[in-house]
Design a protein around this motif. Structure first.
Motif, mmCIF file in Angstrom:
data_model
loop_
_atom_site.group_PDB
_atom_site.id
_atom_site.type_symbol
_atom_site.label_atom_id
_atom_site.label_comp_id
_atom_site.label_asym_id
_atom_site.label_seq_id
_atom_site.Cartn_x
_atom_site.Cartn_y
_atom_site.Cartn_z
ATOM 1 N N VAL A 1 0.859 -1.193 0.000
ATOM 2 C CA VAL A 1 0.000 0.000 0.000
ATOM 3 C C VAL A 1 0.889 1.235 0.000
ATOM 4 O O VAL A 1 2.043 1.181 0.444
ATOM 5 C CB VAL A 1 -0.941 0.029 1.226
ATOM 6 N N PRO A 2 0.390 2.378 -0.500
ATOM 7 C CA PRO A 2 1.240 3.569 -0.556
ATOM 8 C C PRO A 2 1.614 4.082 0.825
ATOM 9 O O PRO A 2 0.870 3.933 1.797
ATOM 10 C CB PRO A 2 0.359 4.594 -1.293
ATOM 11 N N VAL A 3 2.774 4.707 0.898
ATOM 12 C CA VAL A 3 3.174 5.408 2.107
ATOM 13 C C VAL A 3 2.206 6.577 2.319
ATOM 14 O O VAL A 3 1.840 7.259 1.349
ATOM 15 C CB VAL A 3 4.618 5.927 1.969
ATOM 16 N N PRO A 4 1.719 6.835 3.532
ATOM 17 C CA PRO A 4 0.784 7.944 3.753
ATOM 18 C C PRO A 4 1.353 9.269 3.246
ATOM 19 O O PRO A 4 2.495 9.625 3.539
ATOM 20 C CB PRO A 4 0.604 7.946 5.269
ATOM 21 N N ALA A 5 0.551 9.970 2.477
ATOM 22 C CA ALA A 5 0.932 11.244 1.876
ATOM 23 C C ALA A 5 -0.348 11.918 1.407
ATOM 24 O O ALA A 5 -1.417 11.281 1.337
ATOM 25 C CB ALA A 5 1.883 11.011 0.693
ATOM 26 N N PRO A 6 -0.324 13.193 1.091
ATOM 27 C CA PRO A 6 -1.532 13.846 0.584
ATOM 28 C C PRO A 6 -2.116 13.106 -0.627
ATOM 29 O O PRO A 6 -1.412 12.798 -1.585
ATOM 30 C CB PRO A 6 -1.028 15.245 0.212
ATOM 31 N N GLY A 7 -3.416 12.782 -0.541
ATOM 32 C CA GLY A 7 -4.111 12.050 -1.583
ATOM 33 C C GLY A 7 -4.313 10.582 -1.285
ATOM 34 O O GLY A 7 -5.184 9.945 -1.872
ATOM 35 N N VAL A 8 -3.532 10.015 -0.387
ATOM 36 C CA VAL A 8 -3.561 8.585 -0.087
ATOM 37 C C VAL A 8 -4.594 8.299 0.999
ATOM 38 O O VAL A 8 -4.777 9.092 1.926
ATOM 39 C CB VAL A 8 -2.156 8.112 0.354
ATOM 40 N N LEU A 9 -5.259 7.151 0.910
ATOM 41 C CA LEU A 9 -6.189 6.727 1.954
ATOM 42 C C LEU A 9 -5.415 6.452 3.240
ATOM 43 O O LEU A 9 -4.423 5.723 3.245
ATOM 44 C CB LEU A 9 -6.937 5.468 1.517
ATOM 45 N N VAL A 10 -5.858 7.044 4.334
ATOM 46 C CA VAL A 10 -5.127 6.944 5.594
ATOM 47 C C VAL A 10 -5.203 5.508 6.129
ATOM 48 O O VAL A 10 -6.236 4.841 6.011
ATOM 49 C CB VAL A 10 -5.711 7.948 6.613
ATOM 50 N N PRO A 11 -4.106 4.978 6.681
ATOM 51 C CA PRO A 11 -4.188 3.665 7.323
ATOM 52 C C PRO A 11 -5.171 3.702 8.496
ATOM 53 O O PRO A 11 -5.327 4.735 9.143
ATOM 54 C CB PRO A 11 -2.751 3.420 7.813
ATOM 55 N N ASP A 12 -5.810 2.573 8.742
ATOM 56 C CA ASP A 12 -6.746 2.517 9.859
ATOM 57 C C ASP A 12 -6.015 2.079 11.122
ATOM 58 O O ASP A 12 -5.081 1.275 11.056
ATOM 59 C CB ASP A 12 -7.883 1.550 9.553
ATOM 60 N N CYS A 13 -6.432 2.624 12.259
ATOM 61 C CA CYS A 13 -5.806 2.317 13.553
ATOM 62 C C CYS A 13 -6.845 2.438 14.654
ATOM 63 O O CYS A 13 -7.785 3.230 14.539
ATOM 64 C CB CYS A 13 -4.674 3.309 13.865
#
Length: 528
Positions: A413-425
């Motif tokens: 999955v993509p590294v978190p960055a503007p535009g990317v779906l945030v990982p869930d926690c």
């Protein structure tokens, strides 16, 4: 502002059902129109549901049940002849409660969504209403049905499936693309295959389907979905009459007792409309785009269309955003459709080489992949569904410190960055015992996450639902910080669909970033 004119949803398949439930979740009345006399519960159809789509369904109360009733699989295996070339599992940068993929019959998914819709007083489902015409004016949309009835609404979302020629014609849309020559035989077979229950298997050129491919997916109730690539002149009736279908099945499963639950022959298309917003009508799912099923990007992409459309229509009707916000629906979801067509088109070209030279190249890649790890990266048995990244969206504020690195490796999955779906926690929100995950919090509106050393920003945007939280208040441990890689001086802005809208280092930049996210006039920046 509470809207009284309903939003019209054209089509009661899974994309339409999801759209209706998400709109109702925002408090909007909905009328769903479908041309069929009733639900047709036939065949498994779209079976492979991706983790982030199950997460969307969880927002409307059915995700956990889909996951419980489906079959979880975590490993994708690829073979050439009878030799395994490679397998991979799926990354999760956070701690989602859902598995990477769940296989469940589309009919069962529709039944669960129907049960939830039946309990929602804001949704009115009308069967036997085939939409044949659409008119628009400055205040709403009027659709005309085949029986002459007209239905009026504020906006409409067309989710009427692949056979939407009348709807697309009424909107003046083209639907360009291609149709693949080879056919695919699909059978749902109930049998016992020990060890195959938690993995997807893909075979290139097995001896039991020479020159072509076979895909096998586990399903609930000891059922397996088998897809055979077959030649253009394949005749299913003749295959059954000659005993060929039984022989074909036994070549895969061995001499086991089995029952054929469903069978069909499909020809796959790769098409996309030229526009996904036409005035007050947004086009979603198979009505907007068709892709081959190798990668499970059809229904999964359609559900993400639904979420994108629903929150934007809700924000416009609530007066939180101007109507121009809807332009970004086309910008984002058309780009997602083109990405899916590129990915699945590359898969189909590898599966069905268009020339002798292409066929020789594929054979060379497959033979080298048995011993060469570098060649395995060239083997294309379908890049599985993933959320699109809105890096180039007009709603996204870019951050040069966090550039998007491009399409991630297979299974990652993509590294978190503007535009990317945030990982869930997991999170803990004071006063909100119902919210236990980050994405649940994000779907409440616009969410601002503030690092330990960053100042708390002010976001003076009237009654727009904006919530500001310290990261340490949501999770005093390392899980959330590590999943996002939040730096102490950063402020993160999350969209209502969980995508990252901005990563900032100045509190004064938050209001402009939220304004940009909502397509509102952006305030002049405060000097540093």
């Amino acid at each position: 502002m509470t809207p009284t004119s309903p939003v019209l949803v054209i089509g009661a398949g899974p994309v339409g059902q999801t759209t209706a439930l998400l709109l109702a979740r925002w408090g909007l009345p909905v009328v769903v129109l479908d041309g069929r006399p009733e639900r047709d519960m036939i065949g498994s159809k779209a079976i492979c549901q991706q983790r982030d789509v199950i997460d969307v369904w969880d927002a409307v109360g059915v995700g956990a049940e889909v996951a419980r009733r489906g079959v979880t699989w975590t490993t994708a295996r690829t073979f050439h002849h009878d030799r395994e070339l490679f397998n991979f599992q799926f990354a999760d940068r956070g701690k989602s409660p859902f598995p990477p993929f769940v296989n469940i019959s589309q009919c069962e998914t529709e039944r669960l969504l129907d049960e939830r819709i039946a309990a929602e007083p804001l949704i009115d489902v009308r069967w036997g209403h085939r939409v044949t015409g659409i008119r628009q004016d400055d205040t709403g949309v009027t659709v005309t049905c085949a029986d002459g009835q007209s239905v009026r609404g504020s906006y409409a979302v067309a989710c009427s499936g692949p056979r939407s020629d009348e709807v697309r014609a009424a909107l003046g849309l083209s639907f360009e693309g291609e149709t693949f020559e080879d056919y695919f035989l699909i059978c749902d077979i109930r049998t016992d295959l020990p060890g195959w229950e938690t993995e997807r298997r893909f075979y290139f050129d097995p001896e039991w389907n020479p020159g072509r491919q076979v895909l096998i997916h586990p399903c609930p109730d000891s059922t397996f979905r088998i897809d055979w690539q077959v030649p253009p002149d394949f005749d299913l009736a003749a295959e059954e009459a000659s005993g060929g279908l039984d022989r074909r099945i036994r070549q895969v499963i061995g001499d086991r007792d089995h029952a054929i639950v469903w069978k069909s022959v499909y020809r796959f298309h790769s098409r996309v409309v030229d526009r996904m917003r036409v005035g007050r009508v947004l086009v979603a799912g198979d009505a907007a785009h068709l892709v081959s099923p190798f990668g499970a990007r059809g229904l999964n992409s359609g559900v993400l269309d639904a979420e994108n459309a629903a929150w934007k229509i809700a924000f416009v009707l609530r007066g939180w955003a101007p109507e121009s916000l809807l332009d970004s629906y086309h910008d984002e979801r058309h780009a997602a459709a083109l990405e899916n067509i590129e990915v699945t088109g590359a898969t189909m070209r590898f599966l069905v080489p268009g020339s002798e030279a292409d066929a020789r190249h594929r054979l060379d890649v497959l033979e080298r992949a048995a011993t060469d790890p570098a060649a395995r990266a060239e083997v294309d048995s379908g890049r599985l569904a993933e959320p699109f990244w809105y890096v180039d969206s007009p709603l996204t504020t870019p951050d040069e410190r966090r550039p998007f690195p491009g399409r991630p490796a297979r299974g990652d999955v993509p590294v978190p960055a503007p535009g990317v779906l945030v990982p869930d926690c997991p999170v803990t929100v004071p006063g909100r015992p119902d919210v236990v995950r980050l994405r649940q919090l994000a779907r409440s509106g616009v969410t601002v996450l503030v690092g330990d050393d960053a100042p708390l920003p002010e976001v003076p945007l009237g009654d727009v639902p904006v919530a500001v939280h310290r990261v340490r208040d949501l999770d005093p441990g390392p899980t959330l910080r590590e999943a996002l890689d939040v730096r102490p001086d950063e402020i993160w802005v999350l969209r209502p669909d969980g995508h990252v809208a901005a990563v900032l280092t100045r509190a004064a930049d938050v209001a402009p970033a939220v304004s940009r996210l909502l397509a509102r006039p952006v305030p002049s920046p405060v000097p540093a």
